[in-house]
Design a protein around this motif. Structure first.
Motif, PDB file in Angstrom:
ATOM      1  N   UNK A 275       5.619  -1.264 -12.584  1.00  0.00           N
ATOM      2  CA  UNK A 275       5.991   0.267 -12.421  1.00  0.00           C
ATOM      3  C   UNK A 275       4.503   0.765 -12.151  1.00  0.00           C
ATOM      4  N   UNK A 276       3.750   0.794 -13.197  1.00  0.00           N
ATOM      5  CA  UNK A 276       2.519   1.545 -13.052  1.00  0.00           C
ATOM      6  C   UNK A 276       1.674   1.112 -12.098  1.00  0.00           C
ATOM      7  N   UNK A 277       1.368  -0.002 -11.501  1.00  0.00           N
ATOM      8  CA  UNK A 277       0.745  -0.317 -10.480  1.00  0.00           C
ATOM      9  C   UNK A 277       1.083   0.034  -9.064  1.00  0.00           C
ATOM     10  N   UNK A 278       2.223  -0.424  -8.948  1.00  0.00           N
ATOM     11  CA  UNK A 278       2.870  -0.521  -7.535  1.00  0.00           C
ATOM     12  C   UNK A 278       4.098   0.633  -7.251  1.00  0.00           C
TER      13      UNK A 278
ATOM     14  N   UNK B  10      11.137  10.150 -10.383  1.00  0.00           N
ATOM     15  CA  UNK B  10      10.077   9.827 -11.188  1.00  0.00           C
ATOM     16  C   UNK B  10      10.735  10.639 -12.627  1.00  0.00           C
ATOM     17  N   UNK B  11      11.221   9.739 -13.483  1.00  0.00           N
ATOM     18  CA  UNK B  11      11.435  10.165 -15.007  1.00  0.00           C
ATOM     19  C   UNK B  11      10.652  10.869 -15.819  1.00  0.00           C
ATOM     20  N   UNK B  12      11.272  11.798 -16.258  1.00  0.00           N
ATOM     21  CA  UNK B  12      10.277  12.890 -17.430  1.00  0.00           C
ATOM     22  C   UNK B  12      10.112  11.961 -18.629  1.00  0.00           C
ATOM     23  N   UNK B  13       9.226  11.434 -19.011  1.00  0.00           N
ATOM     24  CA  UNK B  13       9.043  10.829 -20.128  1.00  0.00           C
ATOM     25  C   UNK B  13       8.024  11.555 -21.137  1.00  0.00           C
ATOM     26  N   UNK B  14       8.579  11.737 -22.448  1.00  0.00           N
ATOM     27  CA  UNK B  14       7.646  12.253 -23.245  1.00  0.00           C
ATOM     28  C   UNK B  14       6.537  11.473 -23.610  1.00  0.00           C
ATOM     29  N   UNK B  15       5.063  12.024 -23.731  1.00  0.00           N
ATOM     30  CA  UNK B  15       4.196  11.243 -23.998  1.00  0.00           C
ATOM     31  C   UNK B  15       4.088  10.494 -25.337  1.00  0.00           C
ATOM     32  N   UNK B  16       3.550   9.215 -25.767  1.00  0.00           N
ATOM     33  CA  UNK B  16       3.852   8.697 -26.631  1.00  0.00           C
ATOM     34  C   UNK B  16       2.906   9.285 -27.738  1.00  0.00           C
TER      35      UNK B  16
ATOM     36  N   UNK C  11      12.441   2.271 -18.321  1.00  0.00           N
ATOM     37  CA  UNK C  11      13.703   2.245 -18.715  1.00  0.00           C
ATOM     38  C   UNK C  11      14.284   3.559 -18.454  1.00  0.00           C
ATOM     39  N   UNK C  12      13.498   4.630 -18.447  1.00  0.00           N
ATOM     40  CA  UNK C  12      14.088   5.957 -17.811  1.00  0.00           C
ATOM     41  C   UNK C  12      14.655   5.561 -16.475  1.00  0.00           C
ATOM     42  N   UNK C  13      13.831   5.170 -15.597  1.00  0.00           N
ATOM     43  CA  UNK C  13      14.033   4.992 -14.198  1.00  0.00           C
ATOM     44  C   UNK C  13      15.367   3.882 -14.108  1.00  0.00           C
ATOM     45  N   UNK C  14      15.416   2.964 -14.876  1.00  0.00           N
ATOM     46  CA  UNK C  14      16.559   2.013 -14.975  1.00  0.00           C
ATOM     47  C   UNK C  14      17.839   2.825 -15.276  1.00  0.00           C
TER      48      UNK C  14
ATOM     49  N   UNK D  77      18.387   5.825 -14.669  1.00  0.00           N
ATOM     50  CA  UNK D  77      18.928   6.567 -13.656  1.00  0.00           C
ATOM     51  C   UNK D  77      19.707   5.826 -12.579  1.00  0.00           C
ATOM     52  N   UNK D  78      19.264   4.725 -12.431  1.00  0.00           N
ATOM     53  CA  UNK D  78      19.799   3.824 -11.359  1.00  0.00           C
ATOM     54  C   UNK D  78      21.019   3.020 -11.824  1.00  0.00           C
ATOM     55  N   UNK D  79      21.082   2.938 -13.022  1.00  0.00           N
ATOM     56  CA  UNK D  79      22.482   2.253 -13.723  1.00  0.00           C
ATOM     57  C   UNK D  79      23.482   3.445 -13.543  1.00  0.00           C
ATOM     58  N   UNK D  80      23.404   4.443 -13.978  1.00  0.00           N
ATOM     59  CA  UNK D  80      24.236   5.647 -13.816  1.00  0.00           C
ATOM     60  C   UNK D  80      24.699   5.733 -12.468  1.00  0.00           C
ATOM     61  N   UNK D  81      23.571   5.896 -11.313  1.00  0.00           N
ATOM     62  CA  UNK D  81      23.870   6.087 -10.098  1.00  0.00           C
ATOM     63  C   UNK D  81      24.949   4.997  -9.475  1.00  0.00           C
ATOM     64  N   UNK D  82      24.590   3.805  -9.825  1.00  0.00           N
ATOM     65  CA  UNK D  82      25.252   2.565  -9.387  1.00  0.00           C
ATOM     66  C   UNK D  82      26.576   2.719  -9.916  1.00  0.00           C
ATOM     67  N   UNK D  83      27.030   3.222 -11.277  1.00  0.00           N
ATOM     68  CA  UNK D  83      28.598   3.191 -11.636  1.00  0.00           C
ATOM     69  C   UNK D  83      28.890   4.466 -10.794  1.00  0.00           C
ATOM     70  N   UNK D  84      28.237   5.579 -10.437  1.00  0.00           N
ATOM     71  CA  UNK D  84      28.812   6.625 -10.079  1.00  0.00           C
ATOM     72  C   UNK D  84      29.304   6.316  -8.586  1.00  0.00           C
TER      73      UNK D  84
END
Length: 470
Positions: free
Chosen positions: A297-300, A310-316, A340-343, A345-352
């Motif tokens: 995810x980070x590199x590629x 691009x999911x909005x993820x709160x900084x650690x 996980x946030x991207x996954x 999005x895609x899980x919900x999109x697939x269901x819809x």
């Protein structure tokens, strides 16, 4: 039977018919079928029953996951399991592909053709009120062929639903000519056995698998259930168990890779799991999933994603260690959060996308666009990831070859000792092999000089050793 389901409407009439035919079978000392019954072998007389009077088992493991294909008919089945709508739905599911109700399962067609050509070889099994315990699919095939009767054994009068489920499992897991449970229905059956309080080693033995395989299958089932929960949209649509039916090998390989990475870095393992789960949702092949490592995810991928994905993820946030106010550690799983946030999005999109009509549902069209954009991003990310992995493999190829050769020489030393003690050595053959080794080492040293301008201790030794034997 127990109280999980009420007695079928014609149950008492069927009971009378069954008792009369059992009496005839006993008097004639007729055919018997052997089953596992409450921990021991039990021999049951076989009778012939009209296929049209019997009921499909609404609790059969064979189609447990497929029942969610049609929520309306599944609801009718739950409300009236012995009614015509529910029973017709069960018959449809017994014939169709596990993941596509619009197509007939080739395994069902093979079973039907075998019955047509050779007749019924193995008897089914029913309760004394006419509910099929084993042979649901065979009954459906015989009805389609126009056959009037089916041979069945009959469970004892004291049978409960727990007995029915246990007997069904034990019979289906035998290595006989039966239409096997689908992968997801097998996972459901295993989890039900766990919830009933049975020991894992007993379950593994009954399913004829190793305990390690049982642990793997339970992990996979947990990942699937978690993915379904995360896929739920505001309107209630979500993925279903059957949507993962044909991802068996991908999920099992994911487990093996996840466990290996988690042994040293849990965060990296979670990042890898989420990235590969996203690719499973998008329909990528197993060979593509292998290109995804913890840094994918980070590199590629992240540089290739459009802003909308691009999911909005709160900084650690750093976490303080109790008692050590000046010492903090990073928040858990920082690498996996964005993946996980991207996954999600895609899980919900697939269901819809798969629950709506593309022509009339704006939500379905929008979800399909999300999936298309994601596939484009993953495609562009997989290309450099694949190149880097292939380059790394080439870098490691020569050292690994040499390491394997060392292992072979070590084995040769041990075998040489054994041969000497037993005086069972071909001296000439061994001498020829040593000469070949010398020639191979000379070629290796020659190429090493060309490859490494600055020589380490190992290469320097190799060159010197070859010079001394020249």
């Amino acid at each position: 039977m127990g109280t999980r389901y009420a007695t079928p409407p014609a149950g008492e009439q069927i009971r009378g018919m069954v008792q009369d035919r059992l009496a005839e079978a006993v008097q004639a000392n007729g055919e018997k079928v052997t089953i596992e019954w409450r921990g021991e072998q039990k021999h049951l007389y076989v009778i012939s029953m009209p296929v049209d009077v019997l009921y499909y088992n609404p609790d059969t493991h064979r189609i447990r996951a497929q029942r969610t294909l049609d929520p309306e008919r599944d609801r009718a089945l739950n409300e009236d399991p012995w009614g015509r709508v529910g029973q017709d739905y069960l018959e449809t599911l017994l014939k169709c592909l596990p993941s596509n109700p619009d197509k007939t399962d080739p395994d069902f067609e093979a079973l039907r053709d075998d019955l047509e050509s050779f007749g019924q070889r193995d008897p089914g099994l029913i309760t004394n009120t006419g509910v099929l315990v084993n042979g649901n699919t065979r009954c459906a095939a015989l009805r389609e062929l126009g056959e009037k009767n089916i041979r069945v054994g009959v469970l004892p009068d004291s049978s409960t639903w727990e007995d029915v489920n246990a007997v069904e499992l034990s019979l289906q897991l035998r290595k006989e000519r039966k239409r096997e449970y689908s992968y997801i229905n097998r996972l459901i059956a295993i989890e039900e056995q766990i919830r009933s309080g049975r020991r894992p080693d007993d379950i593994a033995r009954e399913f004829r698998i190793k305990q390690a395989t049982l642990q793997q299958d339970r992990w996979v089932y947990g990942v699937i259930q978690d993915a379904i929960k995360r896929s739920q949209n505001e309107d209630g649509t979500s993925l279903r168990l059957i949507d993962f039916e044909y991802h068996q090998e991908k999920l099992r390989e994911l487990y093996r890779t996840y466990i290996k990475v988690a042994a040293t870095d849990q965060d990296a393992a979670d990042a890898l799991k989420e990235a590969r789960l996203a690719m499973i949702v998008l329909g990528y092949a197993k060979t593509d999933l292998r290109l995804v490592q913890p840094d994918f995810y980070e590199k590629y991928l992240s540089p290739k994603l459009p802003a909308s994905l691009k999911p909005e993820v709160e900084p650690s946030n750093p976490v303080a260690i109790p008692g050590l106010d000046d010492v903090t550690v990073p928040d858990s799983a920082p690498k996996a959060k964005a993946t996980r946030a991207l996954a999600d999005i895609l899980l919900q999109a697939k269901a819809a996308a798969q629950s709506g009509d593309m022509e009339t549902s704006a939500e379905a069209r929008a979800a399909t666009d999300v999936l298309k954009n994601a596939i484009d991003s993953f495609d562009r990310a997989l290309d450099p990831a694949g190149r880097d992995i292939r380059l790394q493999q080439r870098k490691l190829a020569a050292p690994e070859r040499l390491s394997d050769a060392c292992d072979d020489i070590d084995l040769c030393v041990a075998e040489l000792v054994q041969a000497r003690s037993g005086r069972a050595l071909d001296d000439a053959a061994f001498d020829d092999a040593v000469l070949r080794l010398r020639k191979s080492l000379q070629k290796l040293a020659k190429e090493a000089v060309r490859t490494f301008p600055e020589q380490g201790d190992g290469i320097a030794w190799l060159i010197q050793a070859v010079k001394e034997t020249a």
